[in-house]
Design a protein around this motif. Structure first.
Motif, PDB file in Angstrom:
ATOM      1  N   ALA A   1     -32.741  22.995 -31.777  1.00 44.91           N
ATOM      2  CA  ALA A   1     -33.572  22.062 -32.365  1.00 44.91           C
ATOM      3  C   ALA A   1     -33.156  20.783 -32.443  1.00 44.91           C
ATOM      4  O   ALA A   1     -34.171  19.941 -32.548  1.00 44.91           O
ATOM      5  CB  ALA A   1     -33.564  22.632 -33.846  1.00 44.91           C
ATOM      6  N   GLU A   2     -32.094  20.342 -32.591  1.00 44.52           N
ATOM      7  CA  GLU A   2     -31.516  18.900 -32.651  1.00 44.52           C
ATOM      8  C   GLU A   2     -31.889  17.967 -31.250  1.00 44.52           C
ATOM      9  O   GLU A   2     -32.379  17.089 -31.510  1.00 44.52           O
ATOM     10  CB  GLU A   2     -29.986  18.856 -32.776  1.00 44.52           C
ATOM     11  CG  GLU A   2     -29.319  17.598 -33.033  1.00 44.52           C
ATOM     12  CD  GLU A   2     -27.852  17.725 -33.188  1.00 44.52           C
ATOM     13  OE1 GLU A   2     -27.303  16.845 -32.652  1.00 44.52           O
ATOM     14  OE2 GLU A   2     -27.411  18.431 -34.031  1.00 44.52           O
ATOM     15  N   LEU A   3     -31.589  18.582 -30.220  1.00 45.74           N
ATOM     16  CA  LEU A   3     -32.096  18.263 -28.919  1.00 45.74           C
ATOM     17  C   LEU A   3     -33.534  17.933 -28.889  1.00 45.74           C
ATOM     18  O   LEU A   3     -34.128  16.904 -28.425  1.00 45.74           O
ATOM     19  CB  LEU A   3     -31.694  18.875 -27.703  1.00 45.74           C
ATOM     20  CG  LEU A   3     -32.127  18.335 -26.459  1.00 45.74           C
ATOM     21  CD1 LEU A   3     -31.294  16.798 -26.184  1.00 45.74           C
ATOM     22  CD2 LEU A   3     -31.792  19.385 -25.240  1.00 45.74           C
ATOM     23  N   LYS A   4     -34.329  18.928 -29.229  1.00 44.95           N
ATOM     24  CA  LYS A   4     -35.786  18.833 -29.338  1.00 44.95           C
ATOM     25  C   LYS A   4     -36.308  17.652 -30.377  1.00 44.95           C
ATOM     26  O   LYS A   4     -37.144  16.733 -30.096  1.00 44.95           O
ATOM     27  CB  LYS A   4     -36.514  20.126 -29.905  1.00 44.95           C
ATOM     28  CG  LYS A   4     -36.555  21.256 -28.910  1.00 44.95           C
ATOM     29  CD  LYS A   4     -37.335  22.465 -29.588  1.00 44.95           C
ATOM     30  CE  LYS A   4     -37.269  23.647 -28.468  1.00 44.95           C
ATOM     31  NZ  LYS A   4     -37.925  24.803 -29.119  1.00 44.95           N
ATOM     32  N   GLN A   5     -35.797  17.514 -31.396  1.00 50.64           N
ATOM     33  CA  GLN A   5     -35.895  16.521 -32.538  1.00 50.64           C
ATOM     34  C   GLN A   5     -35.852  15.435 -31.799  1.00 50.64           C
ATOM     35  O   GLN A   5     -36.531  14.219 -32.177  1.00 50.64           O
ATOM     36  CB  GLN A   5     -35.313  16.698 -33.755  1.00 50.64           C
ATOM     37  CG  GLN A   5     -35.528  15.799 -34.801  1.00 50.64           C
ATOM     38  CD  GLN A   5     -36.904  15.989 -35.422  1.00 50.64           C
ATOM     39  OE1 GLN A   5     -37.280  17.064 -35.244  1.00 50.64           O
ATOM     40  NE2 GLN A   5     -37.363  15.034 -35.904  1.00 50.64           N
ATOM     41  N   GLN A   6     -34.487  15.082 -30.986  1.00 42.74           N
ATOM     42  CA  GLN A   6     -34.184  13.871 -30.581  1.00 42.74           C
ATOM     43  C   GLN A   6     -35.230  13.407 -29.475  1.00 42.74           C
ATOM     44  O   GLN A   6     -35.648  12.223 -29.443  1.00 42.74           O
ATOM     45  CB  GLN A   6     -32.699  13.867 -29.899  1.00 42.74           C
ATOM     46  CG  GLN A   6     -32.316  12.738 -29.071  1.00 42.74           C
ATOM     47  CD  GLN A   6     -30.972  12.889 -28.344  1.00 42.74           C
ATOM     48  OE1 GLN A   6     -30.355  13.848 -28.480  1.00 42.74           O
ATOM     49  NE2 GLN A   6     -30.519  11.966 -27.548  1.00 42.74           N
ATOM     50  N   ILE A   7     -35.593  14.531 -28.611  1.00 46.78           N
ATOM     51  CA  ILE A   7     -36.549  14.171 -27.548  1.00 46.78           C
ATOM     52  C   ILE A   7     -37.842  13.692 -27.782  1.00 46.78           C
ATOM     53  O   ILE A   7     -38.637  12.745 -27.690  1.00 46.78           O
ATOM     54  CB  ILE A   7     -36.621  15.085 -26.549  1.00 46.78           C
ATOM     55  CG1 ILE A   7     -35.306  15.337 -25.909  1.00 46.78           C
ATOM     56  CG2 ILE A   7     -37.944  15.031 -25.526  1.00 46.78           C
ATOM     57  CD1 ILE A   7     -35.096  16.552 -24.988  1.00 46.78           C
ATOM     58  N   LEU A   8     -38.385  14.571 -29.084  1.00 47.70           N
ATOM     59  CA  LEU A   8     -39.775  14.085 -29.619  1.00 47.70           C
ATOM     60  C   LEU A   8     -39.695  12.959 -30.383  1.00 47.70           C
ATOM     61  O   LEU A   8     -40.531  11.958 -30.574  1.00 47.70           O
ATOM     62  CB  LEU A   8     -40.151  15.080 -30.670  1.00 47.70           C
ATOM     63  CG  LEU A   8     -40.497  16.502 -29.948  1.00 47.70           C
ATOM     64  CD1 LEU A   8     -40.892  17.680 -31.237  1.00 47.70           C
ATOM     65  CD2 LEU A   8     -41.614  16.484 -29.057  1.00 47.70           C
ATOM     66  N   ALA A   9     -38.712  12.515 -30.761  1.00 47.46           N
ATOM     67  CA  ALA A   9     -38.653  11.157 -31.690  1.00 47.46           C
ATOM     68  C   ALA A   9     -38.523  10.018 -30.674  1.00 47.46           C
ATOM     69  O   ALA A   9     -39.080   8.978 -30.842  1.00 47.46           O
ATOM     70  CB  ALA A   9     -37.096  11.082 -32.533  1.00 47.46           C
ATOM     71  N   GLN A  10     -37.692  10.022 -29.418  1.00 45.58           N
ATOM     72  CA  GLN A  10     -37.856   9.101 -28.373  1.00 45.58           C
ATOM     73  C   GLN A  10     -39.315   9.038 -27.883  1.00 45.58           C
ATOM     74  O   GLN A  10     -39.673   7.930 -27.589  1.00 45.58           O
ATOM     75  CB  GLN A  10     -36.849   9.744 -27.107  1.00 45.58           C
ATOM     76  CG  GLN A  10     -35.384   9.466 -27.492  1.00 45.58           C
ATOM     77  CD  GLN A  10     -34.473   9.846 -26.335  1.00 45.58           C
ATOM     78  OE1 GLN A  10     -35.068  10.437 -25.255  1.00 45.58           O
ATOM     79  NE2 GLN A  10     -33.314  10.050 -26.757  1.00 45.58           N
ATOM     80  N   CYS A  11     -39.877  10.108 -27.722  1.00 45.90           N
ATOM     81  CA  CYS A  11     -41.650  10.112 -27.453  1.00 45.90           C
ATOM     82  C   CYS A  11     -42.260   9.461 -28.210  1.00 45.90           C
ATOM     83  O   CYS A  11     -43.239   8.972 -27.921  1.00 45.90           O
ATOM     84  CB  CYS A  11     -41.876  11.501 -26.983  1.00 45.90           C
ATOM     85  SG  CYS A  11     -41.022  12.297 -25.609  1.00 45.90           S
TER      86      CYS A  11
END
Length: 112
Positions: A14-24
């Protein structure tokens, strides 16, 4: 006999997903380039975005921001431009757009 390799799905935290979505979500960010930088297929990231990242805490949705627009510059009205050629003779004509109806009458008479 060769046994076919069984493909396993990769799992992302979940942390990686959140980071990637924030970057997008950053202005000017490309989903494809963000996904590629993490070694993930862009389609996976697009799916996360559509799903709202599932169990992840919701990202703050972008809000509409009204920006003041400058009034359009007062440009002169465009003209009708006509170019007629017959053999070596060429005639160029510029007609004001405001008088388009008169231009049409003139053209009809000319082409009779």
């Amino acid at each position: 006999m060769n046994e076919a390799k069984k493909k396993t799905r990769r799992r992302y935290g979940a942390e990686l997903k959140q980071q990637i979505l924030a970057q997008c979500a950053k202005p000017g960010a490309s989903v494809a380039s963000v996904a590629m930088s993490h070694g993930i297929n862009a389609n996976v990231v697009h799916k996360w975005r559509r799903q709202g990242s599932g169990a992840l805490p919701a990202l703050q949705a972008p809000s509409f921001v009204a920006l003041p627009l400058a009034p359009p510059a007062c440009a002169p009205a465009p003209d009708i431009r006509i170019e007629l050629r017959r053999g070596a003779t060429s005639v160029s004509l510029t007609w004001p757009l405001a008088a388009a109806e008169q231009c049409a009458v003139w053209m009809r008479e000319l082409l009779r």
